[in-house]
Design a protein around this motif. Structure first.
Motif, PDB file in Angstrom:
ATOM      1  N   ASP A 171       0.985  -1.051  -0.076  1.00  0.00           N
ATOM      2  CA  ASP A 171      -0.024   0.002  -0.050  1.00  0.00           C
ATOM      3  C   ASP A 171       0.891   1.331  -0.086  1.00  0.00           C
ATOM      4  O   ASP A 171       0.680   2.268  -0.603  1.00  0.00           O
ATOM      5  N   ALA A 172       1.864   1.353   0.728  1.00  0.00           N
ATOM      6  CA  ALA A 172       2.849   2.243   0.741  1.00  0.00           C
ATOM      7  C   ALA A 172       3.441   2.572  -0.422  1.00  0.00           C
ATOM      8  O   ALA A 172       3.798   3.677  -1.155  1.00  0.00           O
ATOM      9  N   ALA A 173       3.913   1.548  -1.184  1.00  0.00           N
ATOM     10  CA  ALA A 173       4.502   1.582  -2.543  1.00  0.00           C
ATOM     11  C   ALA A 173       3.437   2.082  -3.650  1.00  0.00           C
ATOM     12  O   ALA A 173       3.717   2.832  -4.332  1.00  0.00           O
ATOM     13  N   LEU A 174       2.287   1.616  -3.411  1.00  0.00           N
ATOM     14  CA  LEU A 174       1.213   2.144  -4.263  1.00  0.00           C
ATOM     15  C   LEU A 174       0.947   3.697  -4.183  1.00  0.00           C
ATOM     16  O   LEU A 174       0.601   4.527  -5.088  1.00  0.00           O
ATOM     17  N   LEU A 175       1.060   4.271  -2.987  1.00  0.00           N
ATOM     18  CA  LEU A 175       0.900   5.480  -2.844  1.00  0.00           C
ATOM     19  C   LEU A 175       1.786   6.402  -3.384  1.00  0.00           C
ATOM     20  O   LEU A 175       1.596   7.557  -3.751  1.00  0.00           O
ATOM     21  N   SER A 176       2.967   5.812  -3.331  1.00  0.00           N
ATOM     22  CA  SER A 176       4.152   6.562  -4.118  1.00  0.00           C
ATOM     23  C   SER A 176       3.737   6.954  -5.524  1.00  0.00           C
ATOM     24  O   SER A 176       4.519   7.897  -6.095  1.00  0.00           O
ATOM     25  N   VAL A 177       2.820   6.159  -6.257  1.00  0.00           N
ATOM     26  CA  VAL A 177       2.646   6.552  -7.627  1.00  0.00           C
ATOM     27  C   VAL A 177       1.146   6.820  -7.898  1.00  0.00           C
ATOM     28  O   VAL A 177       0.377   6.886  -8.609  1.00  0.00           O
ATOM     29  N   GLY A 178       0.446   7.313  -6.526  1.00  0.00           N
ATOM     30  CA  GLY A 178      -0.876   7.727  -6.772  1.00  0.00           C
ATOM     31  C   GLY A 178      -2.134   6.753  -6.598  1.00  0.00           C
ATOM     32  O   GLY A 178      -3.257   7.256  -7.092  1.00  0.00           O
ATOM     33  N   PHE A 179      -1.689   5.616  -5.962  1.00  0.00           N
ATOM     34  CA  PHE A 179      -2.650   4.577  -5.964  1.00  0.00           C
ATOM     35  C   PHE A 179      -2.692   4.257  -4.362  1.00  0.00           C
ATOM     36  O   PHE A 179      -1.753   4.258  -3.699  1.00  0.00           O
ATOM     37  N   THR A 180      -3.879   3.346  -4.162  1.00  0.00           N
ATOM     38  CA  THR A 180      -4.028   2.749  -2.744  1.00  0.00           C
ATOM     39  C   THR A 180      -4.814   1.481  -2.603  1.00  0.00           C
ATOM     40  O   THR A 180      -5.833   1.540  -3.674  1.00  0.00           O
ATOM     41  N   CYS A 181      -4.765   0.772  -1.852  1.00  0.00           N
ATOM     42  CA  CYS A 181      -5.940  -0.496  -1.596  1.00  0.00           C
ATOM     43  C   CYS A 181      -7.044   0.030  -0.846  1.00  0.00           C
ATOM     44  O   CYS A 181      -6.838   0.912   0.066  1.00  0.00           O
ATOM     45  N   SER A 182      -8.196  -0.432  -1.476  1.00  0.00           N
ATOM     46  CA  SER A 182      -9.348  -0.158  -0.577  1.00  0.00           C
ATOM     47  C   SER A 182      -9.298  -1.187   0.459  1.00  0.00           C
ATOM     48  O   SER A 182      -8.384  -1.780   0.693  1.00  0.00           O
ATOM     49  N   ALA A 183     -10.157  -0.855   1.465  1.00  0.00           N
ATOM     50  CA  ALA A 183     -10.373  -1.369   2.833  1.00  0.00           C
ATOM     51  C   ALA A 183     -10.453  -3.004   2.379  1.00  0.00           C
ATOM     52  O   ALA A 183      -9.933  -3.856   3.418  1.00  0.00           O
ATOM     53  N   ALA A 184     -11.515  -3.290   1.591  1.00  0.00           N
ATOM     54  CA  ALA A 184     -11.726  -4.651   1.458  1.00  0.00           C
ATOM     55  C   ALA A 184     -10.278  -5.363   0.858  1.00  0.00           C
ATOM     56  O   ALA A 184     -10.242  -6.410   1.335  1.00  0.00           O
ATOM     57  N   LEU A 185      -9.617  -4.975  -0.230  1.00  0.00           N
ATOM     58  CA  LEU A 185      -8.662  -5.318  -0.552  1.00  0.00           C
ATOM     59  C   LEU A 185      -7.457  -5.609   0.235  1.00  0.00           C
ATOM     60  O   LEU A 185      -6.654  -6.563   0.444  1.00  0.00           O
ATOM     61  N   LEU A 186      -7.179  -4.562   0.863  1.00  0.00           N
ATOM     62  CA  LEU A 186      -6.201  -4.485   2.179  1.00  0.00           C
ATOM     63  C   LEU A 186      -6.420  -5.625   3.204  1.00  0.00           C
ATOM     64  O   LEU A 186      -5.646  -6.435   3.693  1.00  0.00           O
ATOM     65  N   GLU A 187      -7.668  -5.723   3.485  1.00  0.00           N
ATOM     66  CA  GLU A 187      -8.123  -6.804   4.570  1.00  0.00           C
ATOM     67  C   GLU A 187      -7.909  -8.273   3.994  1.00  0.00           C
ATOM     68  O   GLU A 187      -7.259  -9.178   4.783  1.00  0.00           O
ATOM     69  N   ARG A 188      -8.104  -8.381   2.572  1.00  0.00           N
ATOM     70  CA  ARG A 188      -7.870  -9.616   2.059  1.00  0.00           C
ATOM     71  C   ARG A 188      -6.594  -9.939   1.815  1.00  0.00           C
ATOM     72  O   ARG A 188      -6.188 -11.169   2.019  1.00  0.00           O
ATOM     73  N   LEU A 189      -5.692  -9.015   1.502  1.00  0.00           N
ATOM     74  CA  LEU A 189      -4.179  -9.341   1.536  1.00  0.00           C
ATOM     75  C   LEU A 189      -3.805  -9.581   2.692  1.00  0.00           C
ATOM     76  O   LEU A 189      -2.701 -10.493   2.750  1.00  0.00           O
ATOM     77  N   THR A 190      -4.157  -9.150   3.897  1.00  0.00           N
ATOM     78  CA  THR A 190      -3.571  -9.414   5.363  1.00  0.00           C
ATOM     79  C   THR A 190      -3.782 -10.908   5.549  1.00  0.00           C
ATOM     80  O   THR A 190      -3.204 -11.304   6.283  1.00  0.00           O
ATOM     81  N   ARG A 191      -4.872 -11.625   4.936  1.00  0.00           N
ATOM     82  CA  ARG A 191      -5.301 -12.929   5.179  1.00  0.00           C
ATOM     83  C   ARG A 191      -4.421 -14.015   4.330  1.00  0.00           C
ATOM     84  O   ARG A 191      -4.466 -15.254   4.410  1.00  0.00           O
ATOM     85  N   LEU A 192      -3.548 -13.541   3.569  1.00  0.00           N
ATOM     86  CA  LEU A 192      -2.594 -14.291   2.734  1.00  0.00           C
ATOM     87  C   LEU A 192      -1.134 -14.497   3.138  1.00  0.00           C
ATOM     88  O   LEU A 192      -0.771 -13.848   3.894  1.00  0.00           O
ATOM     89  N   ARG A 193      -0.537 -15.417   2.679  1.00  0.00           N
ATOM     90  CA  ARG A 193       0.878 -15.674   2.813  1.00  0.00           C
ATOM     91  C   ARG A 193       1.623 -14.460   2.423  1.00  0.00           C
ATOM     92  O   ARG A 193       1.427 -13.869   1.377  1.00  0.00           O
ATOM     93  N   GLY A 194       2.715 -14.060   3.163  1.00  0.00           N
ATOM     94  CA  GLY A 194       3.342 -13.155   2.660  1.00  0.00           C
ATOM     95  C   GLY A 194       3.991 -13.145   1.447  1.00  0.00           C
ATOM     96  O   GLY A 194       4.049 -12.226   0.857  1.00  0.00           O
ATOM     97  N   GLU A 195       4.662 -14.277   1.121  1.00  0.00           N
ATOM     98  CA  GLU A 195       5.366 -14.426  -0.119  1.00  0.00           C
ATOM     99  C   GLU A 195       4.178 -14.250  -1.248  1.00  0.00           C
ATOM    100  O   GLU A 195       4.538 -13.854  -2.395  1.00  0.00           O
ATOM    101  N   SER A 196       2.857 -14.544  -1.198  1.00  0.00           N
ATOM    102  CA  SER A 196       1.984 -14.641  -2.133  1.00  0.00           C
ATOM    103  C   SER A 196       1.641 -13.102  -2.462  1.00  0.00           C
ATOM    104  O   SER A 196       1.306 -12.585  -3.318  1.00  0.00           O
TER     105      SER A 196
END
Length: 705
Positions: free
Chosen positions: A36-61
């Motif tokens: 999310d921080a990397a995306l903000l540097s180019v003007g994008f961000t994850c929605s709350a639903a996307l961020l929550e779904r990503l936190t439930r995945l394996r780190g390498e995924s």
């Protein structure tokens, strides 16, 4: 698969997530926050639903997915390349034009080796050593500029959580295939990729170029083809040979397998009625070449298909529908022409303006139009509605635009139509359009989308970030504008020039910023580059302080001075940024980019948009998507300012049919459905489940069938 994933991300701003949820929750949280921080540097961000779904995945995924997502959005915004500038301190310390040339000449004369290369009788300033090529590295440029100061006004585009890649690809495929408006070349290529991936095939494909792409997959799978004219078969044969399904350029047909020949001839036999053979002479040479591959004489069971090739060779005569209509009109038999056109509702409506000026009583023509509206496409109805609305008021000129965005203007010499005639025609169209509009339920319309033009054709609009249809109006926020162009040559030296033409309220008194005039009281040019070799290409910029701009019309343009066309270059794109005073940063900062799209038209001068200052002092942008033919080489802003002024004025003064019109019709129609329909520039997060959402990326889905 990666290309399909990137396609979904860039076209729908949705991230497909197929990875399984980690049994140990929270492992992907760190990686998700880093993404999310990397995306903000180019003007994008994850929605709350996307961020929550990503936190439930394996780190390498999350890391693997993040690399692909970041690459996709960086390409979308134009941050995938290094944007260097000729003048390292741009927009500061830009030299006076004459002083720069004098200094460069003095530097050359003081160099004994360089001085010997000068011609004794002529002096080509563009050939001076050091001109047109970067004199510093990209690292040097970064070191010379402070970091951008982030502000709340910077663009932040939200990436939403998508479903599986298969589901997202299918939804995008059906949206493109079912579009009521023609697609851009990039969208046709995307449709072909999606058609190869998706197992399900739509049964209704209204636009014929789209139908040809879908038919390629149906032919390969042995499924029935979607054809109802002989030209549909010709388009399919061109697509199967890797050719142009729009039929704008000839196709070299490949040898066809027996099963393919049988399927094509069988489809042709079902539609080659005497009435439809009149379409064959329009593409006579293409039919001759196709006949050499299909061998129709080997299939006596398809006699009507064989007649198509007899017509193409001139062995069988036929009177085409259009020729019969033209013959009737030329002989003054307007009533006969109207009767003929009654069998082709779309053709009648396209000729309505002409028919109303041929001498037949207007009520008779309008009665025929009233019968025809039920059989015409929604796109034809909306296009005619826009046309008739503009007939009520005189215009600066008529603009003609082809499928490639090539445009030209001419004075409007048509006699006016009676207002009562136009009012009745408009009422007929609005009634039929309203009848076809979907049941919206509760309708929510973002005020910012009301001035977006309806996408009645997408052929000249390259997909990109923040793109809107031709004629759309949107607000400009920020104290300064910065245009940018980037290109990379493929095979030969290529020189593009970014310029800006500035006009007064009467489209006169032109001034400009370009490689021949580096600065004025409100604008600076980053410097001229005359080649763009791999791997980094070249970038040019123009910075304009809006508060200091003396003239209310600003037209950025990109001229091909030498080398490859836009569609021949390895890469070419244009965009603009907005900034506040004191933000600093590099010449190119992705989070300040408001619009970016590829340049690919066939003209030699690109006119993407025009900026207009209103009576209230606020600036707005109107979208043009135009290309001028220009000269084979050495195009400059000074040489096309008259043509540019007339074209831009004709489009600025034209009243395009906008979302506002459809929204008004939807409200008048009313609804008893329980769902919610939202129309806006981007969807809010708090919409009820099951809501229908229309944004600029899916606005074509609102065009009625």
């Amino acid at each position: 698969m990666d290309s399909l994933e990137s396609l979904v991300i860039t076209r729908r701003l949705r991230v497909p997530v197929d990875a399984p949820i980690d049994s140990a929750p929270g492992r992907g949280e760190v990686a998700a926050r880093q993404l999310d921080a990397a995306l903000l540097s180019v003007g994008f961000t994850c929605s709350a639903a996307l961020l929550e779904r990503l936190t439930r995945l394996r780190g390498e995924s999350v890391v693997d997915l993040g690399v692909r997502v970041l690459a996709a959005v960086r390409g979308l915004v134009g941050d995938h390349v290094q944007h260097n500038a000729y003048f390292i301190d741009f927009p500061e310390n830009v030299p006076d034009t004459l002083e720069f040339w004098a200094g460069l000449l003095r530097e050359t004369l003081l160099d004994p080796v360089a001085a010997t290369r000068l011609q004794p009788l002529t002096l080509n300033l563009l050939s001076l050593p050091g001109y047109g090529r970067y004199r510093h590295t990209y690292a040097d440029l970064l070191a010379a500029h402070a970091e951008l100061i982030p502000l709340a006004a910077d663009r932040v585009t939200v990436l939403e959580l998508g479903g599986s890649l298969e589901a997202e690809a299918r939804e995008l495929y059906f949206s493109l295939a079912g579009s009521e408006t023609p697609l851009a070349a990039e969208d046709l290529a995307a449709l072909r990729s999606l058609a190869s991936f998706c197992a399900d095939q739509p049964e209704r494909v209204p636009v014929r170029e789209n139908r040809a792409v879908v038919n390629e997959i149906r032919l390969a799978a042995g499924r029935p083809l979607l054809v109802d004219t002989v030209t549909d078969v010709l388009r399919l044969a061109c697509g199967c040979s890797g050719g142009d399904v729009t039929l704008a350029t000839p196709t070299r047909f490949r040898p066809l397998r027996r099963a393919e020949r049988r399927a094509l001839l069988q489809a042709l036999d079902t539609v080659a009625t005497p009435a439809k053979l009149g379409d064959v002479p329009r593409h006579r040479e293409q039919w001759k070449r196709l006949g050499e591959r299909l061998h129709p004489h080997e299939y006596p069971q398809f006699p009507r298909a064989a007649r198509v090739f007899e017509v193409a060779r001139g062995a069988r005569g036929t009177a085409g529908f259009d020729s019969r209509v033209e013959a009737a009109l030329s002989a003054g038999r307007t009533a006969e022409a109207v009767e003929l056109l009654g069998n082709a509702p779309g053709a009648l409506l396209r000729r309505l303006d002409h028919l109303l000026r041929t001498g037949l009583s207007a009520p008779a023509v309008l009665d025929a139009a009233e019968k025809a509206v039920a059989g015409a496409s929604g796109r034809v109805l909306l296009s005619l509605r826009e046309h008739l609305h503009n007939r009520l008021a005189p215009a600066a000129g008529r603009v003609f635009t082809n499928r490639y965005g090539r445009a030209w203007a001419a004075p409007d010499s048509r006699p006016p139509l009676e207002e009562k005639v136009l009012r009745r025609a408009v009422a007929i169209l609005d009634e039929e359009i309203t009848r076809r509009l979907p049941d919206t339920g509760e309708l929510i319309v973002d005020p910012d989308v009301l001035d977006v033009a309806l996408p009645l054709s997408g052929k000249a609009v390259s997909p990109g970030l923040g793109m809107l249809p031709r004629g759309s109006l949107s607000a400009v926020d920020g104290e300064s504008l910065r245009f940018f162009v980037h290109w990379r040559q493929a095979e030969r030296r290529t020189d593009y020039d970014l310029s800006a033409l500035m006009l007064d309220a009467s489209y006169d008194n032109p001034t400009h910023i370009s490689w021949t005039n580096y600065a004025n009281g409100s604008a600076e040019y980053s410097g001229d580059l005359t080649e763009a070799p791999a791997p980094h290409g070249a970038s040019e910029f123009i910075d304009i302080r809006l508060a200091d701009a003396a003239q209310p019309i600003i037209i950025p343009q990109v001229n091909i001075y030498a080398g490859e066309r836009f569609d021949e270059a390895a890469e070419a794109f244009f965009g603009y940024m907005t900034r506040e005073a004191g933000q600093g940063g590099r010449p190119f900062e992705p989070r300040t980019v408001r619009m970016k799209s590829d340049l690919r038209g066939s003209g030699r001068t690109a006119l993407p948009l025009v900026f207009l200052r209103g009576d209230d002092g606020a600036w707005r942008v109107k979208w043009l998507h135009l290309y001028l033919k220009g000269h084979p080489g050495f195009n400059r802003v000074e040489g096309n300012r008259v043509t540019t002024s007339l074209l831009v004025r004709s489009i600025v003064e034209r009243d395009y049919l906008r979302v506002r019109h459809l929204a008004d019709l939807l409200r008048m129609k009313g609804s008893s459905a329980e769902h919610t329909t939202y129309i806006g520039l981007e969807a809010p997060a708090d919409l009820p489940p099951g809501s229908r959402v229309y944004t600029p990326e899916t606005l074509h889905e609102l065009i009625p069938a």
